[in-house]
Design a protein around this motif. Structure first.
Motif, PDB file in Angstrom:
ATOM      1  N   ASN A  92       0.830  -1.214   0.000  1.00  0.00           N
ATOM      2  CA  ASN A  92       0.000   0.000   0.000  1.00  0.00           C
ATOM      3  C   ASN A  92       0.867   1.268   0.000  1.00  0.00           C
ATOM      4  N   GLY A  93       1.990   1.193  -0.712  1.00  0.00           N
ATOM      5  CA  GLY A  93       2.882   2.342  -0.818  1.00  0.00           C
ATOM      6  C   GLY A  93       3.771   2.582   0.380  1.00  0.00           C
ATOM      7  N   ARG A  94       3.737   1.657   1.340  1.00  0.00           N
ATOM      8  CA  ARG A  94       4.567   1.795   2.547  1.00  0.00           C
ATOM      9  C   ARG A  94       5.616   0.688   2.604  1.00  0.00           C
ATOM     10  N   PRO A  95       6.845   1.022   2.991  1.00  0.00           N
ATOM     11  CA  PRO A  95       7.893   0.006   3.079  1.00  0.00           C
ATOM     12  C   PRO A  95       7.739  -0.848   4.331  1.00  0.00           C
ATOM     13  N   ILE A  96       8.468  -1.942   4.359  1.00  0.00           N
ATOM     14  CA  ILE A  96       8.537  -2.790   5.546  1.00  0.00           C
ATOM     15  C   ILE A  96       9.817  -2.494   6.302  1.00  0.00           C
ATOM     16  N   GLU A  97       9.693  -2.268   7.587  1.00  0.00           N
ATOM     17  CA  GLU A  97      10.842  -2.163   8.491  1.00  0.00           C
ATOM     18  C   GLU A  97      10.893  -3.462   9.287  1.00  0.00           C
ATOM     19  N   LEU A  98      11.944  -4.225   9.100  1.00  0.00           N
ATOM     20  CA  LEU A  98      12.072  -5.532   9.737  1.00  0.00           C
ATOM     21  C   LEU A  98      12.950  -5.426  10.983  1.00  0.00           C
ATOM     22  N   ILE A  99      12.422  -5.886  12.110  1.00  0.00           N
ATOM     23  CA  ILE A  99      13.167  -5.855  13.372  1.00  0.00           C
ATOM     24  C   ILE A  99      13.326  -7.292  13.848  1.00  0.00           C
ATOM     25  N   VAL A 100      14.546  -7.773  13.869  1.00  0.00           N
ATOM     26  CA  VAL A 100      14.839  -9.174  14.169  1.00  0.00           C
ATOM     27  C   VAL A 100      15.410  -9.309  15.574  1.00  0.00           C
ATOM     28  N   VAL A 101      14.941 -10.320  16.316  1.00  0.00           N
ATOM     29  CA  VAL A 101      15.514 -10.626  17.624  1.00  0.00           C
ATOM     30  C   VAL A 101      15.894 -12.097  17.679  1.00  0.00           C
ATOM     31  N   ASP A 102      16.895 -12.403  18.451  1.00  0.00           N
ATOM     32  CA  ASP A 102      17.398 -13.769  18.634  1.00  0.00           C
ATOM     33  C   ASP A 102      16.831 -14.341  19.932  1.00  0.00           C
ATOM     34  N   ASP A 103      16.051 -15.426  19.824  1.00  0.00           N
ATOM     35  CA  ASP A 103      15.489 -16.030  21.035  1.00  0.00           C
ATOM     36  C   ASP A 103      16.453 -17.019  21.710  1.00  0.00           C
ATOM     37  N   GLU A 104      17.634 -17.216  21.103  1.00  0.00           N
ATOM     38  CA  GLU A 104      18.684 -18.063  21.664  1.00  0.00           C
ATOM     39  C   GLU A 104      18.223 -19.510  21.877  1.00  0.00           C
ATOM     40  N   SER A 105      17.138 -19.904  21.215  1.00  0.00           N
ATOM     41  CA  SER A 105      16.560 -21.256  21.335  1.00  0.00           C
ATOM     42  C   SER A 105      16.053 -21.551  22.743  1.00  0.00           C
ATOM     43  N   ASP A 108      12.234 -18.778  27.692  1.00  0.00           N
ATOM     44  CA  ASP A 108      12.176 -17.572  28.513  1.00  0.00           C
ATOM     45  C   ASP A 108      12.757 -16.368  27.784  1.00  0.00           C
ATOM     46  N   VAL A 109      13.828 -16.614  27.028  1.00  0.00           N
ATOM     47  CA  VAL A 109      14.423 -15.526  26.242  1.00  0.00           C
ATOM     48  C   VAL A 109      13.468 -15.111  25.130  1.00  0.00           C
ATOM     49  N   CYS A 138       5.382 -17.733  23.676  1.00  0.00           N
ATOM     50  CA  CYS A 138       5.204 -16.368  23.191  1.00  0.00           C
ATOM     51  C   CYS A 138       3.783 -16.042  22.735  1.00  0.00           C
ATOM     52  N   THR A 139       2.992 -17.056  22.435  1.00  0.00           N
ATOM     53  CA  THR A 139       1.629 -16.804  21.958  1.00  0.00           C
ATOM     54  C   THR A 139       0.845 -15.878  22.887  1.00  0.00           C
ATOM     55  N   PRO A 140       0.932 -16.046  24.217  1.00  0.00           N
ATOM     56  CA  PRO A 140       0.197 -15.136  25.107  1.00  0.00           C
ATOM     57  C   PRO A 140       0.621 -13.674  24.979  1.00  0.00           C
ATOM     58  N   VAL A 141       1.888 -13.434  24.624  1.00  0.00           N
ATOM     59  CA  VAL A 141       2.360 -12.061  24.464  1.00  0.00           C
ATOM     60  C   VAL A 141       1.596 -11.375  23.333  1.00  0.00           C
TER      61      VAL A 141
END
Length: 435
Positions: A92-105, A108-109, A138-141
């Motif tokens: 829709n004319g807007r770019p994607i900003e991707l923010i990646v995090v490492d859950d360390e497998s 809790d992380v 993470c689903t509850p988050v």
């Protein structure tokens, strides 16, 4: 920077697993280009979007720890899709900003990093999740924060059954559908009596149950089950207890554990004494080099195979394959072929794109509209969905798609049969909590 310096920079980023938003922003252009330059609105296209507000997509992946190998190929799939979308004008004319995090497998992380994405980074949506125990944590988050959660790898059955969430979608298959598709082949073409060896955590347990149920329904019998903890380097004490008179050994493992059981079951003579079959994750393209000739003859099922036999002999699949191969070679000089983790992450982003376009989604305030657009979403085979047609069922947010039964012949996947998506349907078992 010299070519050697670029390679060192890339490998340091990739293999350390220490990925944060800040690090991605400051990463060198050469290294970013190798992965697709898709993080935080790629510089080459930033000017094209002007002042357009980006869609902020969070992605939690295991870039270190037990599942790091799969998490890194999964991230390639995410970045392939984001790169392609931004290059073609965004959504829709807007770019994607991707923010990646490492859950360390670690669950809790993963939960902590997901809360950060939701609260501090204020993402609009989430696409990711690899290990099922982390997805469950993470689903509850995402539910609490009222954020659409597009799962991209996790296969635990309960995610779209007993623990389903109105905010969570799975745009690929799950164990009950795989078992419906594969059990008749196992029982009618390989043998009636089976022993199941499985990764002893949420995904392995729910997949074990699905196959036990469908093998029995197909007229077969389960003679025993052996659970092996995640990350067990020496499976011999478990495998040596698998004895008796039965036809086939069925394995449910992935990543390094898939390599371990493939090699050690062979060394103990189990795969010579019994028919050898299992989840396709054991024999993913990224595992084949470490398995060598010991995986020869293995029969599996998977949603994606890096082959060009019909029905995968399409221009869309070739585009996807060629792009993935080039990117994977940048992170692994041995040049692995794309696996189902690349495929499902790539298609998860594209499913979200369709939902955003259909709903006119602007941000979190439009989450109900996005959910409505994704429920029952039809995805047609093509550049966005090279794996094939699929549909996201409204009742449980579970997708159904065609499955591929294969064996390993001369170290490569050989397609034996294609099971149409209509022949993988499993009844819904989800009751969404009231909003």
């Amino acid at each position: 920077m010299t070519d050697a310096g670029k390679t060192q920079d890339l490998q340091e980023f990739w293999y350390s697993g220490k990925v944060t938003r800040r690090r991605l922003v400051g990463w060198s252009a050469a290294a970013a280009g190798a992965l697709g330059a898709t993080v935080l609105v790629p510089a080459p296209w930033r000017a094209a979007f002007g002042a357009a507000k980006p869609y902020k997509i969070g992605s939690e992946q295991p870039l270190s720890g037990a599942a790091a190998a799969g998490g890194k190929t999964a991230l390639v799939g995410v970045q392939m899709a984001v790169d392609r979308i931004n290059k073609s004008g965004g959504i829709n004319g807007r770019p994607i900003e991707l923010i990646v995090v490492d859950d360390e497998s670690k669950p809790d992380v993963g939960r902590r990093k997901s809360e950060k994405l939701a609260v501090e980074d204020n993402v609009d949506v989430h696409v990711g999740g690899f290990l099922s125990n982390i997805c469950l944590a993470c689903t509850p988050v995402w539910e609490e924060q009222k954020i659409v959660n597009m799962i991209s790898v996790c296969l635990d059955t309960t995610l779209t059954t007993s623990k389903c969430s109105r905010y969570t979608f799975r745009p690929f298959d799950y164990a009950p559908a795989q078992a419906v598709a594969f059990a008749p082949h196992l029982v009618n073409k390989m043998g009636k009596r089976w022993h199941i060896a499985y990764a002893d955590y949420s995904w392995g347990q729910s997949t074990r149950d699905a196959y036990a149920d469908q093998i029995k329904k197909a007229g077969g019998q389960i003679v025993g089950m052996t659970g092996i903890p995640l990350g067990t380097a020496d499976m011999t004490p478990f495998l040596s207890k698998i004895t008796g008179d039965f036809d086939g050994l069925f394995g449910i493992f992935f990543g390094k554990d898939g390599v371990t059981i493939g090699n050690q079951a062979y060394d103990l003579g189990l795969t010579k004494k019994y028919k050898w079959a299992g989840d396709g994750a054991i024999a993913e393209s990224t595992n084949l080099p470490a398995l060598g000739s010991k995986i020869e003859g293995f029969v599996g099922i998977n949603r994606y195979l890096p082959v060009f036999d019909p029905p995968l002999n399409t221009a869309a699949h070739r585009k996807f394959f060629d792009d993935a191969v080039a990117r994977l070679k940048q992170i692994d000089p041995s040049g692995p072929l794309p696996d189902r983790y690349v495929q499902s992450n790539y298609e998860a982003i594209n499913a979200l794109k369709l939902g955003i376009e259909k709903s006119g989604f602007r941000g979190r305030e439009d989450t109900p509209k996005l959910i409505e657009a994704l429920e029952g979403l039809e995805m047609k085979e093509g550049d966005d969905f090279p794996q094939g047609d699929k549909i996201l069922r409204k009742e449980d947010h579970q997708a159904f798609l065609r499955e591929f039964i294969f064996d390993i012949k001369d170290g490569k996947h050989r397609l034996l049969a294609t099971v149409a998506k209509e022949n993988t349907i499993f009844p819904p078992a989800c009751k969404f909590a009231s909003s």
